[in-house]
Scaffold this motif. Structure first.
Motif, mmCIF file in Angstrom:
data_model
loop_
_atom_site.group_PDB
_atom_site.id
_atom_site.type_symbol
_atom_site.label_atom_id
_atom_site.label_comp_id
_atom_site.label_asym_id
_atom_site.label_seq_id
_atom_site.Cartn_x
_atom_site.Cartn_y
_atom_site.Cartn_z
ATOM 1 N N HIS A 195 0.708 -1.226 0.171
ATOM 2 C CA HIS A 195 0.048 0.071 -0.032
ATOM 3 C C HIS A 195 0.960 1.300 0.090
ATOM 4 O O HIS A 195 0.519 2.245 -0.640
ATOM 5 C CB HIS A 195 -0.901 0.012 1.256
ATOM 6 N N LEU A 196 1.812 1.223 0.907
ATOM 7 C CA LEU A 196 2.859 2.488 0.876
ATOM 8 C C LEU A 196 3.565 2.660 -0.480
ATOM 9 O O LEU A 196 3.936 3.926 -0.855
ATOM 10 C CB LEU A 196 3.715 2.223 2.087
ATOM 11 N N ARG A 197 4.048 1.594 -1.000
ATOM 12 C CA ARG A 197 4.763 1.862 -2.399
ATOM 13 C C ARG A 197 3.562 2.362 -3.324
ATOM 14 O O ARG A 197 3.955 3.235 -4.085
ATOM 15 C CB ARG A 197 5.345 0.503 -2.792
ATOM 16 N N GLU A 198 2.438 1.764 -3.481
ATOM 17 C CA GLU A 198 1.438 2.204 -4.093
ATOM 18 C C GLU A 198 1.030 3.866 -3.982
ATOM 19 O O GLU A 198 1.025 4.671 -4.793
ATOM 20 C CB GLU A 198 0.181 1.778 -4.175
ATOM 21 N N ALA A 199 1.226 4.321 -2.696
ATOM 22 C CA ALA A 199 1.033 5.768 -2.155
ATOM 23 C C ALA A 199 2.109 6.595 -2.634
ATOM 24 O O ALA A 199 2.041 7.657 -3.313
ATOM 25 C CB ALA A 199 1.104 5.611 -0.899
#
Length: 968
Positions: free
Chosen positions: A471-475
């Protein structure tokens, strides 16, 4: 007194063919309430479970349990799962506890909950501050344990009734399963009912609760033909024919619910139970459930049907005014529909304004599933808007939004996000994950996507760290991310990677954050993160260069803001592990602590505060470490952080006690830390810390076999983490091998550790005594090398300046040197350790010195040292070392004397005076004159002071300010 959900009172009507179940209830209540000669004895509760398909009478049994418990003076709490409410976290918990809490006014409620109020407020549905930090699930469970225990002790004996447990929410099930074992020692009985074929939302917790008890669940059987006949004749008359009754049994399948409903309708229809009435009976029976029930509902009119559908969508108990709004009918029509549904035994009779409830969950399910799919979606959509407008909160509305199509509505996204935040404040991250995933699917406006991904990552951090990383990489990949949000995403991503043992990736993410940061303070924070994860990775490519950069940056910091102090804290830790003079590390650590370092700053982590606190332990001021750890642990507990943070805090506090020689305390604290780590998902690093510390403590206590079992149970000897763990796992394993008499096996792991640490220029033997252990390991085969290693350790220890590790290294040098030359080394080791707080190391040196003196024929001196060593070993809890001291005394023809002083951390008047004089700079001769003691007597008094206060001479003045008053 009974509180909570109500079951119908049917005690006046006999229950057929449930005698065994009623006897089980009575027996459980007997154990709970039985007096002993008029005085209540230690009451014993437990868990009593009843299982059976829908309609077999589980709710009626719970109603009987309620009446019988109340008749014995028990307080009764109750809760019930709901088929369409399983995604509302802590719903059943609220049903159990809210009535008791609602009986208190606001101030009394806050007083009762005390420090738990802010942690539990959201979970319990109480008024909470919007700024309350999110507790972890372990903290919420601990708080619920405390609340329930307090209620039970205030209102004992207590009976908890749980109906439709298979439909309970996962969060309530998880807590109930963890709390249930306590019922064996509390005056608390849990009585649960569930369907075996239904799938609980928290399946593992559900099975632990119902299957993991001493008493097996009681399986309810259908009624026999004779019992059905008895019920039918009670309603249509004793002349009902056997053939008629047998057919009633056949069409109901022996279901008590269906049998009673059929018998009631037969009586209302005026049937007498003859063979000619069988066709009429079958028509009536078909209307009790399934299609017949739904046809009966439709005959009540479209307005009534819509009202019933609205009640089923809202969930029971449903407020009548909200059901009317969802059904789009007026209040008069709603009142008329309610009466028709109650007359048709679809809705239950009014129970004191509790709201609309269906007669049986089977009816609720049938009505809900009968709603056409498109219309059901529309009703949920209307319910979301109406519930939100009624002020029932985002979570109540979000439950309905999960059932409607994704239409890109900004209002729906905002509601789901607010529900996610509330679920996190309740300690329900899985529930937060559900609504935030749905918010992303709506989808949200593009500008909000990165923020929602960040929020989603926070919800999965404790339950699915790998998903957090994704999720954080996508963010981060989203365009035009706000700089402050980007900094928070980078920090969280690095933290998530590090906590999943991907420390190199964590360092790389932080380094990229440094390059992209435009704000100087954000860049400094990113630099701190980069230094943290670089320092704690085992495969750092150029640790010496990183140390140089860190030292250069720390030297030119312009101020002392929080970012600067984190950098200084890192520099202090680096100076310590590198073995720089401890005064350098002390100075940096004190600068870092000026203004405080929070353990629970959600945007910074607690690695640096913990490292700074540990530094004082390695530098012979463990009392200061304990002070900082006490503050940090209390901070975690206040905020409800009772998972991996608390596990590591407890374990490392135990490590400090171990280094002070308080081995019994150390074992207790580390075991508590390991217990917490074992129960928390994602707490593997904390587990590694705790196992290593506990193994060392057990070895110090002489329990080598216990240490081996511990290491094997956790596969600790196989641990090769990518992050730095202390004490170093390979060094601890080598220490175990040495204790088992396998020095040759200890050489390889110690050599590997030495190569790794030398490459990093981490020379401090106080942090990792690999050279000291290796000297002992090679001594049998290569004594010359052993002496060289020991002397190197002594030199490095002197460079650092902590006398405890100097003394430890000197003791090992004496052991590997042997012969007369060892005596001077032992004497020097004892002299050094007497100036340190390391009681166990002093005991080892004294016993070793005494044994060497005895072998040299100097029995008088040997006896004195052995007696001292024995006393210290006993007070430390080092059983094997104490046994060795006794054996050496016996071998010398001496008998152990009674211990000469008690075990106390409080200074005597003489000790305080000696300490105060020493702290103000008076030398030993001056102190000796003032106290009328010999100089050796003063050294022994001061040695006791250092052990009691947890410091050496350098920290004496500060330690005295915090010391309790002296005695005697």
């Amino acid at each position: 007194m009974a509180t909570g959900l109500r079951q119908p009172n049917t005690e006046s009507r006999p229950l057929l063919e449930r005698g065994g179940e009623l006897r089980a209830i009575d027996a459980a209540l007997d154990r709970l309430c039985a007096p002993d000669d008029g005085v209540p004895r230690g009451r014993r509760g437990g868990v009593l479970a009843f299982t059976g398909s829908g309609g077999l009478g589980k709710t009626t049994l719970l109603a009987r349990a309620r009446v019988r418990a109340a008749a014995r003076g028990c307080a009764v709490l109750s809760g019930r799962g709901g088929e369409n409410e399983q995604e509302l976290p802590f719903r059943v918990v609220r049903q159990l506890l809210q009535p008791s809490l609602a009986a208190l006014d606001g101030p009394a409620r806050r007083s009762f909950l005390g420090s738990w109020y802010d942690i539990l407020a959201t979970a319990l549905g109480l008024e909470a501050s919007g700024t309350t930090p999110a507790p972890d699930p372990a903290g919420v469970r601990d708080g619920l344990d405390w609340v329930m225990t307090q209620l039970v002790m205030r209102r004992a004996p207590v009976v908890v009734l749980l109906d439709d447990l298979h439909w309970a929410d996962a969060e309530s099930l998880g807590w109930l399963a963890s709390f249930a074992p306590r019922t064996e020692t509390l005056p608390l009985l849990i009585v649960a009912a569930y369907r075996p074929e239904a799938q609980a939302s928290g399946a593992e917790a559900f099975h632990a609760l119902v299957d993991g008890q001493a008493e097996r669940p009681h399986e309810l059987a259908p009624l026999t033909e004779a019992a059905v006949a008895r019920i039918v004749r009670d309603h249509v008359g004793e002349d009902a024919e056997d053939r008629f009754c047998a057919e009633c049994w056949a069409v109901t399948g022996g279901s008590p619910f269906e049998t009673v409903e059929l018998a009631l309708r037969l009586g209302q229809a005026g049937l007498r139970g003859t063979g000619e009435e069988l066709a009429a009976m079958r028509d009536i029976a078909s209307a009790v459930k399934g299609p017949g029930l739904l046809r009966r509902l439709r005959r009540l009119g479209s307005t009534t049907v819509r009202f019933a559908w609205a009640a089923a969508v809202l969930g029971t108990p449903a407020p009548p005014e909200l059901a009317a709004a969802v059904a789009v009918i007026g209040s008069e029509d709603a009142a008329a529909a309610t009466e028709r549904l109650r007359a048709a035994r679809i809705l239950a009779a009014d129970q004191g304004g509790r709201g609309l409830e269906f007669v049986h969950p089977l009816i609720t399910t049938a009505v809900y599933r009968d709603i056409p799919a498109g219309l059901r979606t529309g009703l949920h959509n209307a319910a979301a808007e109406i519930v939100g407008a009624a002020g029932l909160g985002a979570t109540a509305a979000a439950r309905h939004l999960l059932e409607v199509p994704r239409e890109g509505r900004a209002g729906a996204v905002a509601c789901l996000r607010e529900a996610g935040r509330e679920y996190l404040r309740a300690g329900a991250p899985e529930a937060a994950r559900r609504v935030l995933v749905r918010a992303l699917q709506e989808p949200p406006p593009a500008r909000d996507r990165a923020a929602i991904l960040h929020e989603l990552a926070m919800s999965t951090f404790l339950v699915d760290p790998a998903a957090t990383v994704q999720h954080l990489r996508e963010a981060l990949a989203e365009p035009d991310v706000d700089p402050d949000l980007r900094a928070s995403i980078v920090f969280r991503l690095a933290q998530a990677l590090a906590h999943t043992d991907q420390v190199a990736e964590a360092a790389a993410v932080a380094e990229e954050g440094v390059r992209r940061a435009a704000n100087p303070r954000v860049r400094l924070r990113m630099q701190a993160d980069h230094f943290v994860w670089s320092a704690f990775r085992t495969d750092e490519p150029d640790p010496r260069a990183r140390s140089r950069r860190l030292a250069k940056l720390a030297a030119r910091l312009p101020g002392r803001g929080l970012e600067e102090r984190y950098i200084l804290g890192l520099r202090a830790w680096d100076a310590m592990v590198r073995g720089e003079p401890r005064d350098t590390a002390f100075g940096l650590a004190e600068e870092a602590l000026r203004g405080g370092l929070s353990w629970t700053d959600e945007n910074r982590g607690f690695e640096v505060p913990v490292s700074v606190a540990m530094l004082f332990m390695y530098a012979d001021q463990p009392g200061r470490s304990e002070e900082l750890f006490s503050q940090g642990i209390a901070e975690c507990e206040r905020k409800g952080w009772r998972g991996s943070h608390l596990a590591l805090g407890r374990a490392l506090f135990g490590y400090i006690r171990y280094r002070r020689g308080c081995l019994t305390d150390a074992e207790h604290m580390v075991r508590e830390g390991l217990r917490i780590a074992d129960r928390v998902d994602g707490a593997l690093p904390a587990q590694w810390f705790a196992v290593g510390i506990l193994a060392q403590t057990l070895l110090a206590r002489g329990r080598t076999a216990d240490a081996r079992r511990l290491v094997d149970r956790y596969h600790y000897s196989e641990v090769v983490p990518n992050a730095i763990i202390y004490p170093d796992p390979r060094t601890v394993h080598a220490e175990l091998l040495l204790a088992e008499g396998r020095p040759e096996a200890a050489v390889r792991p110690l050599t590997e550790v030495g190569a790794l640490l030398e490459e990093r220029a981490w020379h401090n033997p106080a942090w990792c005594p690999w050279r000291i252990r290796l000297a002992s390991a090679v001594a049998p085969a290569d004594p010359d090398r052993a002496v060289r290693l020991a002397r190197e350790s002594v030199a490095l220890a002197r460079d650092f300046g902590a006398v405890s590790v100097v003394g430890q290294a000197l003791r090992v040098e004496a052991e590997v040197t042997g012969g007369p030359a060892a005596l001077d080394l032992y004497a020097e080791a004892v002299e050094a350790l007497e100036q340190s707080p390391a009681a166990y190391e002093l005991a080892r040196a004294l016993v070793g010195y005494g044994a060497a003196l005895s072998r040299g024929g100097r029995l008088q001196e040997a006896a004195d040292r052995l007696y001292q060593g024995l006393e210290h070993a006993v007070h430390c809890g080092a059983e094997k070392l104490a046994a060795r001291a006794r054996a050496e005394l016996s071998a010398a023809g001496l008998r152990p004397l009674p211990l000469r002083y008690g075990q106390s951390d409080t200074l005597t008047a003489r000790e305080r005076t000696a300490a105060e004089l020493t702290a103000q700079g008076d030398p030993v001769p001056v102190v000796a004159k003032e106290l009328r003691l010999t100089e050796q007597g003063v050294r022994q008094v001061l040695s006791s002071v250092y052990r009691k206060l947890g410091t050496d001479r350098a920290g004496l003045a500060r330690a005295l300010r915090d010391a309790p008053p002296e005695h005697g």
